[in-house]
Structures are given as C-alpha cells and as structure tokens.
Motif scaffolding. Structure first.
Motif: not given
Length: 126
Positions: A21-30, A35-41, A71-77, A89-90
């Motif tokens: 949610e509200n994230s950008v996932v860059g090239i070749r990411s796995r 896993t839940t990702i929120i507000g993360t680049y 994993c849970t990643i929230n507001h990270a780069l 957990r981040i």
C-alpha cells in the motif's frame, strides 16, 4: 493474491506479498509470501540470484536478496541489493529517534535499510 493499493511495481519483480500500500517497488525486487508493506520505497536489485547462489546463501544462513516471508515494513526505504530475512518487523514513524546502525539509519522517523545490508530473520526495528 497480493492486494495492491496506490502502488507502483517496476519490471522483473517477483511479488508474493499479502498487501502493498502507498509504496514503490523497484526493479527486480523479490517479496515473500505473507509480507505487508506500507508507505515504503524499495529500490530493487541490480541482479537476480541464480539457483546456485540461493542454495549457497541458505547453507550459510543468509536470506535471499529482497524481502522474506511474513514481514511487516512500514514507512521505510530499502536500498538496493538488501537482504531482509523472514518475520522481520520494521515500523518507522515519529516515535523513533534519529540513529545510525550498521544495518540501517533512522532519520526523521524514516527507517533506511542500507545498501547491501543483511537483516537477519526475526529482526525488529521500532
């Protein structure tokens, strides 16, 4: 089976996440299952690991390149070529103090996982 909300995913990604949610996932990411990702680049990776490299890393206890399972990643780069293990957990936000750690930096509540960092299984930030 991944729920995507206001998210951009680049080419060549392998995404098995539960929610992004509200994230950008860059090239070749796995990104692993559950896993839940929120507000993360997520910057992505310069290369794909070969099956031989994955097997060798597992023998040495090193996570795959990318983000593990549950994993849970929230507001990270997450910088390039980082390895984040399973059950990590981040949780970034204003509750975190600015700090510099060998694996990550916190600046103004944003957790930055450093380029090429190896975050072990079960690691928690925030």
């Amino acid at each position: 089976g991944t729920t995507l909300l206001k998210t951009i995913i680049a080419d060549g990604c392998i995404v098995n996440a539960a929610r992004i949610e509200n994230s950008v996932v860059g090239i070749r990411s796995r990104i692993g299952y559950g896993t839940t990702i929120i507000g993360t680049y997520i910057m992505g990776n310069d290369y794909f690991e070969t099956i031989e490299e994955i097997e060798d890393a597992h023998k040495r206890g090193i996570p795959n390149i990318g983000i593990g399972e549950r994993c849970t990643i929230n507001h990270a780069l997450v910088d390039k070529n980082s390895r984040i293990g399973d059950d990590v957990r981040i949780n970034g936000g204003p509750h975190l103090e600015n700090t510099d750690h060998p694996l990550y930096t916190v600046k103004d509540g944003i957790v930055v996982i450093k380029k090429g960092a190896i975050v072990p299984n079960g690691f928690t930030i925030g």
